[in-house]
Design a protein around this motif. Structure first.
Motif, PDB file in Angstrom:
ATOM      1  N   ARG A 107       4.865  10.470   1.112  1.00  0.00           N
ATOM      2  CA  ARG A 107       4.159   9.218   0.860  1.00  0.00           C
ATOM      3  C   ARG A 107       5.171   8.108   0.632  1.00  0.00           C
ATOM      4  O   ARG A 107       6.099   8.246  -0.161  1.00  0.00           O
ATOM      5  N   TYR A 108       4.990   7.008   1.344  1.00  0.00           N
ATOM      6  CA  TYR A 108       5.918   5.891   1.275  1.00  0.00           C
ATOM      7  C   TYR A 108       5.178   4.629   0.845  1.00  0.00           C
ATOM      8  O   TYR A 108       4.002   4.438   1.192  1.00  0.00           O
ATOM      9  N   VAL A 109       5.888   3.767   0.126  1.00  0.00           N
ATOM     10  CA  VAL A 109       5.391   2.411  -0.100  1.00  0.00           C
ATOM     11  C   VAL A 109       5.408   1.688   1.245  1.00  0.00           C
ATOM     12  O   VAL A 109       6.358   1.817   2.032  1.00  0.00           O
ATOM     13  N   ALA A 110       4.329   0.956   1.517  1.00  0.00           N
ATOM     14  CA  ALA A 110       4.234   0.232   2.791  1.00  0.00           C
ATOM     15  C   ALA A 110       4.145  -1.261   2.522  1.00  0.00           C
ATOM     16  O   ALA A 110       3.404  -1.708   1.634  1.00  0.00           O
ATOM     17  N   LEU A 111       4.894  -2.027   3.266  1.00  0.00           N
ATOM     18  CA  LEU A 111       4.834  -3.483   3.250  1.00  0.00           C
ATOM     19  C   LEU A 111       4.148  -3.923   4.531  1.00  0.00           C
ATOM     20  O   LEU A 111       4.619  -3.614   5.628  1.00  0.00           O
ATOM     21  N   ASN A 112       3.015  -4.584   4.388  1.00  0.00           N
ATOM     22  CA  ASN A 112       2.219  -5.004   5.540  1.00  0.00           C
ATOM     23  C   ASN A 112       1.835  -3.821   6.428  1.00  0.00           C
ATOM     24  O   ASN A 112       1.853  -3.901   7.665  1.00  0.00           O
ATOM     25  N   GLY A 113       1.493  -2.704   5.782  1.00  0.00           N
ATOM     26  CA  GLY A 113       1.021  -1.533   6.505  1.00  0.00           C
ATOM     27  C   GLY A 113       2.095  -0.668   7.109  1.00  0.00           C
ATOM     28  O   GLY A 113       1.793   0.385   7.685  1.00  0.00           O
ATOM     29  N   ARG A 114       3.354  -1.049   6.980  1.00  0.00           N
ATOM     30  CA  ARG A 114       4.449  -0.289   7.581  1.00  0.00           C
ATOM     31  C   ARG A 114       5.294   0.346   6.481  1.00  0.00           C
ATOM     32  O   ARG A 114       5.718  -0.339   5.535  1.00  0.00           O
ATOM     33  N   PRO A 115       5.555   1.671   6.583  1.00  0.00           N
ATOM     34  CA  PRO A 115       6.339   2.338   5.532  1.00  0.00           C
ATOM     35  C   PRO A 115       7.747   1.777   5.445  1.00  0.00           C
ATOM     36  O   PRO A 115       8.362   1.410   6.463  1.00  0.00           O
ATOM     37  N   SER A 175       0.849  -1.181   0.000  1.00  0.00           N
ATOM     38  CA  SER A 175       0.000   0.000   0.000  1.00  0.00           C
ATOM     39  C   SER A 175       0.891   1.239   0.000  1.00  0.00           C
ATOM     40  O   SER A 175       2.120   1.133  -0.046  1.00  0.00           O
ATOM     41  N   VAL A 176       0.265   2.400   0.030  1.00  0.00           N
ATOM     42  CA  VAL A 176       0.986   3.680   0.129  1.00  0.00           C
ATOM     43  C   VAL A 176       0.459   4.407   1.354  1.00  0.00           C
ATOM     44  O   VAL A 176      -0.760   4.540   1.534  1.00  0.00           O
ATOM     45  N   VAL A 177       1.365   4.876   2.218  1.00  0.00           N
ATOM     46  CA  VAL A 177       0.979   5.548   3.460  1.00  0.00           C
ATOM     47  C   VAL A 177       1.748   6.857   3.600  1.00  0.00           C
ATOM     48  O   VAL A 177       2.795   7.061   2.971  1.00  0.00           O
ATOM     49  N   THR A 178       1.215   7.739   4.411  1.00  0.00           N
ATOM     50  CA  THR A 178       1.901   8.985   4.748  1.00  0.00           C
ATOM     51  C   THR A 178       2.691   8.786   6.035  1.00  0.00           C
ATOM     52  O   THR A 178       2.139   8.299   7.040  1.00  0.00           O
ATOM     53  N   VAL A 179       3.958   9.138   6.022  1.00  0.00           N
ATOM     54  CA  VAL A 179       4.798   8.998   7.200  1.00  0.00           C
ATOM     55  C   VAL A 179       4.327   9.989   8.261  1.00  0.00           C
ATOM     56  O   VAL A 179       4.131  11.178   7.953  1.00  0.00           O
TER      57      VAL A 179
END
Length: 360
Positions: free
Chosen positions: A239-247, A229-233
């Motif tokens: 915006r960071y790529v997230a693996l298993n919800g973690r950036p 997914s993509v999340v905001t730090v």
């Protein structure tokens, strides 16, 4: 890397695109001023000299159903003819590293059952097992037969190395696919430090026929429970790529994957494994496989050892015309269909830099 070749009247060919993909037939007419051209095809000759054409990304074709039995230890031979003549729409990949052409991945013959699987895909949904995730952790399973079932069948999945019960789902007569969810309680997530793989044996059996439980096909595969997914730090707008919800901070190298002697072809399986290991040893957490449909075994080692992969579609040179666009789109669909099951792949790269991006 087999490229276009002109077909002749009475050639036996397989359609590789559109609603008729997979159907076979003979060429009944070729216009002299507008000859038929089939792109990305390899011709395979059987013992009778019949020709079939297959998309090079798929690398599969079906023998005639009435082919005579051949007693062991007879040798079955196939001849593959490849046309690599230069053409404007040809997908060349990276420039300047040698004349990469011809058959560069392994060619093999594989025995199939009476109701063979065309593909078996797993779509992991870790759900509540990852930060901000929702829903019950499960994997969505989608399977497709090579052709519609001629009788009632059943697909059974058994899981190796995981405490999951076998799962069986019916495939009605006339159907060619089945899809369902399998709950994965307390899932063992695929991560870069712990790239756990759920190993699966899939068996297609005949239901309610004699002999009972007759095996129509069986294959083995695997999947990794992970989410991209993509999340905001927190505390920033980044915006960071997230693996298993973690950036995750991506540290990738551009991997052009050429070799002095084989160009696209790796000298050995251990060489592919060592390339993945070497990337991890120097501190990388991923590779961008650059304008190349990478060898499946290298992608396997990325899955097994825990390294993220960006997968590029190969490119042609110059502004794309309709033939070039068709070539790129066909290849992209083929590589996704073949490789989407790899947990290591987190991105598909459709354009190198901006080549062709502004063409309408």
């Amino acid at each position: 890397m087999a490229k276009a070749m002109r077909v002749r009247k009475n050639d036996q060919v397989m359609v590789i695109g559109g609603k008729d993909a997979g159907k076979t037939g003979r060429v009944i007419k070729v216009e002299p001023k507008n000859p038929v051209v089939l792109n990305n095809l390899a011709w395979l000759y059987d013992q009778k000299g019949d020709k079939r054409a297959v998309d090079y990304a798929e690398k599969a074709y079906k023998e005639a159903p009435k082919a005579p039995a051949i007693p062991a230890p007879s040798v079955i031979g196939e001849v593959i003819r490849v046309d690599d003549a230069p053409r404007p729409f040809k997908l060349e990949g990276k420039q300047g590293y040698g004349n990469a052409r011809g058959i560069w991945q392994t060619v093999y013959l594989e025995a199939r059952g009476t109701a063979p699987l065309r593909w078996l895909h797993f779509f992991p949904e870790p759900g509540s097992a990852v930060p901000n995730g929702r829903g019950v952790p499960h994997v969505h399973v989608a399977a497709r037969l090579l052709e519609p079932a001629t009788r009632r069948l059943a697909l059974t999945l058994t899981f190796d190395g995981a405490s999951l019960p076998p799962v069986t789902r019916p495939i009605p007569r006339g159907a060619d696919s089945v899809a369902f969810d399998v709950p994965i309680p307390d899932p063992h997530l695929w991560t870069l430090d712990d790239p756990f793989l759920y190993r699966v044996s899939a068996t297609v059996t005949a239901a309610g026929t004699s002999p009972p439980g007759f095996v129509a096909d069986s294959v083995k595969g695997y999947f990794g429970m992970r989410s991209i997914s993509v999340v905001t730090v927190p505390g920033s707008t980044n915006r960071y790529v997230a693996l298993n919800g973690r950036p995750i901070y991506l540290q990738l190298a551009l991997d052009q994957a050429f070799h002095p002697t084989g160009f696209y072809t790796f000298p050995s399986d251990s060489c592919m494994r060592d390339e993945i290991l070497r990337a991890k040893q120097i501190g990388l957490n991923g590779l961008r496989e650059h304008v190349k449909v990478e060898a499946p075994r290298k992608l396997y080692w990325a899955d097994r050892l825990g390294l993220l992969i960006m997968a590029d579609v190969p490119n042609s040179w110059g502004e794309p015309d309709p033939a070039m666009r068709g070539e790129v789109e066909s290849t992209l669909r083929g590589m996704i269909a073949r490789d989407e099951n790899h947990p290591a792949i987190f991105a598909w790269v459709t354009f190198n830099e901006s080549w062709g991006l502004t063409t309408h």
